[in-house]
Write an enzyme that holds these catalytic residues in place. Structure first.
Site, PDB file in Angstrom:
ATOM      1  N   ASN A   1      77.373  31.487   0.302  1.00 42.91           N
ATOM      2  CA  ASN A   1      76.368  30.778   1.083  1.00 42.91           C
ATOM      3  C   ASN A   1      74.882  30.939   0.571  1.00 42.91           C
ATOM      4  OD1 ASN A   1      74.263  31.789   3.411  1.00 42.91           O
ATOM      5  ND2 ASN A   1      76.050  33.258   3.212  1.00 42.91           N
TER       6      ASN A   1
ATOM      7  N   PHE B   1      68.132  30.511   6.008  1.00 42.20           N
ATOM      8  CA  PHE B   1      67.753  30.673   7.527  1.00 42.20           C
ATOM      9  C   PHE B   1      67.290  29.462   8.108  1.00 42.20           C
ATOM     10  CE2 PHE B   1      65.507  35.216   6.429  1.00 42.20           C
ATOM     11  CZ  PHE B   1      66.855  35.625   6.378  1.00 42.20           C
TER      12      PHE B   1
ATOM     13  N   SER C   1      68.873  39.041   3.151  1.00 42.84           N
ATOM     14  CA  SER C   1      69.311  37.890   2.532  1.00 42.84           C
ATOM     15  C   SER C   1      69.158  37.667   1.120  1.00 42.84           C
ATOM     16  CB  SER C   1      68.775  36.663   3.541  1.00 42.84           C
ATOM     17  OG  SER C   1      69.302  35.453   2.918  1.00 42.84           O
TER      18      SER C   1
ATOM     19  N   ASN D   1      68.995  34.705   0.039  1.00 43.14           N
ATOM     20  CA  ASN D   1      68.465  33.220   0.122  1.00 43.14           C
ATOM     21  C   ASN D   1      67.100  32.902   0.516  1.00 43.14           C
ATOM     22  OD1 ASN D   1      71.238  32.809  -0.775  1.00 43.14           O
ATOM     23  ND2 ASN D   1      72.003  33.126   1.286  1.00 43.14           N
ATOM     24  N   THR D   2      66.251  33.656   0.802  1.00 43.87           N
ATOM     25  CA  THR D   2      64.980  33.410   1.208  1.00 43.87           C
ATOM     26  C   THR D   2      64.056  34.363  -0.147  1.00 43.87           C
ATOM     27  OG1 THR D   2      64.980  33.529   3.234  1.00 43.87           O
ATOM     28  CG2 THR D   2      62.973  34.043   2.513  1.00 43.87           C
TER      29      THR D   2
ATOM     30  N   LYS E   1      69.180  45.508   8.521  1.00 41.94           N
ATOM     31  CA  LYS E   1      70.213  45.116   7.642  1.00 41.94           C
ATOM     32  C   LYS E   1      69.836  45.252   6.086  1.00 41.94           C
ATOM     33  CE  LYS E   1      73.825  41.657   7.681  1.00 41.94           C
ATOM     34  NZ  LYS E   1      74.292  40.556   8.379  1.00 41.94           N
TER      35      LYS E   1
ATOM     36  N   ASN F   1      74.914  43.202   4.114  1.00 38.73           N
ATOM     37  CA  ASN F   1      74.846  41.798   3.980  1.00 38.73           C
ATOM     38  C   ASN F   1      75.878  41.360   2.663  1.00 38.73           C
ATOM     39  OD1 ASN F   1      73.678  39.151   4.081  1.00 38.73           O
ATOM     40  ND2 ASN F   1      71.923  39.992   4.975  1.00 38.73           N
TER      41      ASN F   1
HETATM   42  C1  FMN Z   1      77.604  31.384   5.874  1.00 31.75           C
HETATM   43  C2  FMN Z   1      76.793  32.694   6.119  1.00 31.75           C
HETATM   44  C3  FMN Z   1      75.783  32.810   6.825  1.00 31.75           C
HETATM   45  C4  FMN Z   1      75.003  33.911   7.227  1.00 31.75           C
HETATM   46  N1  FMN Z   1      73.962  34.082   7.604  1.00 31.75           N
HETATM   47  C5  FMN Z   1      73.414  35.196   7.643  1.00 31.75           C
HETATM   48  C6  FMN Z   1      72.030  35.321   8.501  1.00 31.75           C
HETATM   49  O1  FMN Z   1      71.426  34.440   8.867  1.00 31.75           O
HETATM   50  N2  FMN Z   1      71.729  36.588   8.678  1.00 31.75           N
HETATM   51  C7  FMN Z   1      72.329  37.774   8.279  1.00 31.75           C
HETATM   52  O2  FMN Z   1      71.923  39.013   8.318  1.00 31.75           O
HETATM   53  N3  FMN Z   1      73.273  37.572   7.612  1.00 31.75           N
HETATM   54  C8  FMN Z   1      74.101  36.576   7.570  1.00 31.75           C
HETATM   55  N4  FMN Z   1      75.142  36.459   6.753  1.00 31.75           N
HETATM   56  C9  FMN Z   1      75.837  37.651   6.420  1.00 31.75           C
HETATM   57  C10 FMN Z   1      77.029  38.012   7.163  1.00 31.75           C
HETATM   58  O3  FMN Z   1      76.467  38.531   8.521  1.00 31.75           O
HETATM   59  C11 FMN Z   1      77.550  39.458   6.881  1.00 31.75           C
HETATM   60  O4  FMN Z   1      76.703  40.444   6.674  1.00 31.75           O
HETATM   61  C12 FMN Z   1      78.012  39.119   5.387  1.00 31.75           C
HETATM   62  O5  FMN Z   1      78.849  37.883   5.505  1.00 31.75           O
HETATM   63  C13 FMN Z   1      79.296  40.284   5.061  1.00 31.75           C
HETATM   64  O6  FMN Z   1      80.278  40.117   6.005  1.00 31.75           O
HETATM   65  P1  FMN Z   1      81.705  39.177   5.833  1.00 31.75           P
HETATM   66  O7  FMN Z   1      82.259  39.502   4.576  1.00 31.75           O
HETATM   67  O8  FMN Z   1      82.511  39.838   7.072  1.00 31.75           O
HETATM   68  O9  FMN Z   1      81.199  37.954   6.047  1.00 31.75           O
HETATM   69  C14 FMN Z   1      75.844  35.025   6.557  1.00 31.75           C
HETATM   70  C15 FMN Z   1      77.091  35.160   5.969  1.00 31.75           C
HETATM   71  C16 FMN Z   1      77.861  33.781   5.751  1.00 31.75           C
HETATM   72  C17 FMN Z   1      79.212  33.831   5.296  1.00 31.75           C
END
Ligand code: FMN
Length: 345
Positions: A115, A119, A180, A182-183, A222, A251
């Protein structure tokens, strides 16, 4: 809900564009909750032990990771699935649209997601209203906070302070997201000096707000999985010196080795799901040993089954969170983990 029921729904959803499928399933969840269908479908969640963490009592150890309910408008429905805590956001002080679409991709054969949402969110004011209007949810709510894209990094601290103030007394805890991918430039805030400055400012504001309101609200931070041992050691010192209340690890990753050659693997953004399971557990373990158990860790990253959750806890996490595993395995995964934790010794 049975696994086959979820797999049937997933079959349809996975035929759609990933972001459209996300919005559709969130709105279906809300509808199912408001009509009582979800309660019927889910039944009772398995009993699982309460957990003390950051001075708070969590009804169980399994939470929803940030990014799924970015605006905090689906809390009752998500709570119905058994999550003991829900981390909403990332929420920034002002609303913003996020990156251009498409920005969300599935790598199905790897049980992964990439992704680069950037934000997209409704802003802290609206987020607070949404959380306040939740009716049935009894678990805890964390606010994951970030800076607006247009705020330069040298003013980032003020965005985080604004967001902290904005959700004070509504959030049960706050997670400061500086990881993140992505910022643009956000991860630069993970440099030890910048992190120290940020934690200092937030802890100072926390003390002022606690004094003024009598409310306590722990602050977690985080981190990314993309850091070496030296950075983990340096940051651990910063966290201990700064009195950080909790750590969320990890993350998404910018690494692509595990999905090389797969469709969408070269898309920019953060990779999550099965390819990050091991790295994220290693990072938890490394932080745990440097922090000496003094700062609790919320373990997240590639929890695709109950064993993965147990591995995170064995590596030193006190709580766990899911995102991508939940997309691939649905609500039954939450129940599986809860059940396995109730038998854990
Ligand atoms: C589509 C998507 C959007 C995410 N958006 C955020 C976010 O806005 N803020 C954040 O701290 N982590 C975000 N994450 C990261 C997740 O909270 C998590 O830390 C990361 O995906 C690893 O865990 P997972 O493998 O269980 O997904 C996002 C993950 C995905 C897949």
């Amino acid at each position: 809900m049975k696994q086959w029921q979820y797999q049937l729904a997933k079959k349809g959803l996975f035929k759609m564009d990933a972001e459209e499928a996300h919005h559709l399933s969130m709105s279906m969840l809300r509808k199912a909750e408001s009509t009582g269908v979800l309660k019927y479908l889910m039944g009772k969640a398995p009993k699982s032990p309460e957990v003390e963490c950051m001075g708070l009592k969590f009804p169980n150890a399994v939470g929803l990771a940030a990014g799924l309910d970015k605006e905090g408008n689906t809390i009752d429905a998500l709570g119905r699935l058994g999550f003991g805590f829900i981390e909403i956001g990332t929420i920034t002080p002002l609303p913003q649209g996020g990156n251009d679409k498409p920005r969300l991709f599935r790598i199905i054969e790897s049980e992964a997601i990439i992704n680069r949402m950037g934000f997209n969110n409704c802003g802290i004011e609206e987020g607070v209203k949404n959380v306040q209007s939740a009716k049935t949810y009894k678990g805890l709510v964390g606010f994951n906070i970030g800076k607006n894209k247009l705020t330069p990094n040298d003013e980032a601290v003020s965005d985080y302070v604004k967001a902290l103030r904005g959700c004070w007394g509504v959030a049960d805890y706050v997670t400061v997201n500086i990881s993140s991918p992505n910022t643009p430039g956000l991860r630069d805030l993970q440099a030890a000096d910048d992190t120290a400055r940020l934690i200092h400012a937030l802890k100072e504001e926390q003390a002022v707000l606690t004094e003024r309101t009598g409310v306590k609200m722990p602050i977690a931070l985080k981190v990314a999985p993309d850091m070496g041992d030296e950075q983990i050691a340096d940051l651990s010192k910063v966290f201990l010196d700064g009195g950080l209340d909790g750590l969320v690890a990890t993350n998404t990753t910018i690494e692509r080795a595990a999905v090389k050659g797969k469709a969408f693997s070269t898309q920019a953004g953060g990779l999550s799901g099965a390819p990050v399971t091991q790295r994220s557990t290693e990072v938890i373990s490394a932080f745990h040993s440097h922090l000496g158990g003094k700062i609790p860790i919320i373990g997240v990253g590639g929890i695709m089954n109950a064993q993965d959750a147990k591995d995170k806890l064995a590596a030193g996490a006190t709580l766990v969170q899911l995102y991508t595993g939940f997309i691939y395995h649905g609500p039954p995964l939450v129940h599986d983990i809860l059940e396995s934790l109730s038998n854990r010794r």
